[in-house]
Design an enzyme around this catalytic site. Sequence first.
Site, PDB file in Angstrom:
ATOM      1  N   HIS A 220      35.990 -39.207 -40.863  1.00 34.37           N
ATOM      2  CA  HIS A 220      35.888 -39.960 -39.403  1.00 34.37           C
ATOM      3  C   HIS A 220      34.977 -39.052 -38.581  1.00 34.37           C
ATOM      4  CE1 HIS A 220      39.614 -37.463 -38.222  1.00 34.37           C
ATOM      5  NE2 HIS A 220      38.630 -37.491 -37.152  1.00 34.37           N
TER       6      HIS A 220
ATOM      7  N   ASP B  55      39.984 -39.712 -45.949  1.00 35.62           N
ATOM      8  CA  ASP B  55      39.408 -38.940 -44.725  1.00 35.62           C
ATOM      9  C   ASP B  55      38.751 -37.500 -45.028  1.00 35.62           C
ATOM     10  OD1 ASP B  55      38.829 -38.889 -41.992  1.00 35.62           O
ATOM     11  OD2 ASP B  55      40.612 -38.280 -41.004  1.00 35.62           O
TER      12      ASP B  55
ATOM     13  N   GLY C  43      38.871 -33.173 -31.450  1.00 34.82           N
ATOM     14  CA  GLY C  43      37.502 -32.216 -31.778  1.00 34.82           C
ATOM     15  C   GLY C  43      37.961 -31.234 -32.710  1.00 34.82           C
TER      16      GLY C  43
ATOM     17  N   SER D 223      39.475 -32.098 -35.339  1.00 33.66           N
ATOM     18  CA  SER D 223      39.179 -32.930 -36.635  1.00 33.66           C
ATOM     19  C   SER D 223      38.406 -32.023 -37.632  1.00 33.66           C
ATOM     20  CB  SER D 223      38.954 -34.204 -36.536  1.00 33.66           C
ATOM     21  OG  SER D 223      39.894 -35.104 -35.673  1.00 33.66           O
TER      22      SER D 223
END
Length: 465
Positions: free
Chosen positions: A107, A137, A211, A213
């Site tokens: 993502h 992901d 952020g 992630s």
Amino acid sequence: MIRSLALPLTIALATALPLASLAETKIPQSQTEISLGFAPLVKEAAPAVVNIYAKIIRQDRARSPFADDPFFDDFFRQFAQPRPRVQNSLGSGVILSEDGIVVSNYHVVGEASDIRVVTNDRREYQAEVILADQASDLAILQLQDAEGLPHLGLRNSDEVEVGELTLAIGNPFGVGQTVSSGIISGLARTGTGGGQGFGYYIQTDAPINPGNSGGALIDVNGDLIGINTRILSRSGGSNGIGFAIPANLVREFVRQARTGAEEFQRPWAGMTGQPVDSDLAEALGLGQVDGMLISELHPQSPFVEAGFEVGDVVLAVDGEPVNSPSEMAFRLSVAELGGTSAVTRVRQGRTDTVEVALIEAPDTPAADPITLNERTPMPGLVVGRVNPQVITKMQLPLSTEGVVVMDPGPYAGRGGVRAGDLILAINGEAVEAPEDVANLLMSSDRWMRMDLMRQGQRVSLRFRL
């Protein structure tokens, strides 16, 4: 590679942990070491965590002048002209090799057209995605002209235990690299994410914010436990429930990326199941509430070939417990395609272990996809025959058969046809093969009726040609 190093913890923290958890970690030997806290560990690990800036081009449709009218808005939305919009994405990543292999979240970078990676010593690199998978992901990047970079080692995430100390390193809110501490607060968390049921996470209470992630979740030895991916929050901020993708899945992604795989390949189970609860355990005569009950098997499933049946209970894969379909999907995903896995099952009170082949979803019978041309009333419509490979890619129910819409194209899409719809009949004539769709459309006059099956519901659409 980050090596085991002496972690200066406070005496209270050191004595609160069992000695087995500190097998590779030295207890602070002086007041100076105690006062440093996590500083030596962060100094070693932080250089391998990077900031990622990505540009994603979205095709948005212009706002309709009838947007505030509930009747006309739905109709005119189909005719609004798409316009490109640049969306900036901010996240983190972790360097896994000195030649610039970086892991992040799908993502963050999966759909990006331009990716810039900045290390904590402010060096900048352009990067490209070499392997990405939306369901998991995860995305693997290759930095251009990179060499001699600091990097983290991957821990066996199956050995992680609840209560271990951990650090989360990332770039929350774009303020710069930040470190937060906590513990592992849960394992085998499922059902907290979307995708195709591959949500299987390590839970931590180390604060994780937007952020973070793609950032690193590391243990007290500086090894990567997982990749931070999402939080559970009502406000959008960290409430102390964060989730990380286990390092073992990251390891398999890196392996496949280095072999040149264009998409992540996971073994196909060809089954559906449900967790064993107390009622099921009592009905099945199980001594404990563990495992996953097999509720459906595809005829081409490798589990059928190995002798499994509906009603069997799967307890473990390769010695690791399985208690849900998500856990089963994860265990197969970290196993190498083309080999076998030892699957422990219970049938009629007897427990045994069976070797199951790890295969791709078969492309038989052939999907034979066709794209309708300009001579047909619905140019751009793509249809194909359902088989295990199509079922997997389009997330269809395991028992699905027939002809499916792979892409509605511009004209059929405006009329309400969606990807994943099963085409049952056109003008009352049954559709049995992809070519039937083109033939029946060509024989239509001014009006055409299409009968569809959509998410278990029958839908009929009428078109004026």
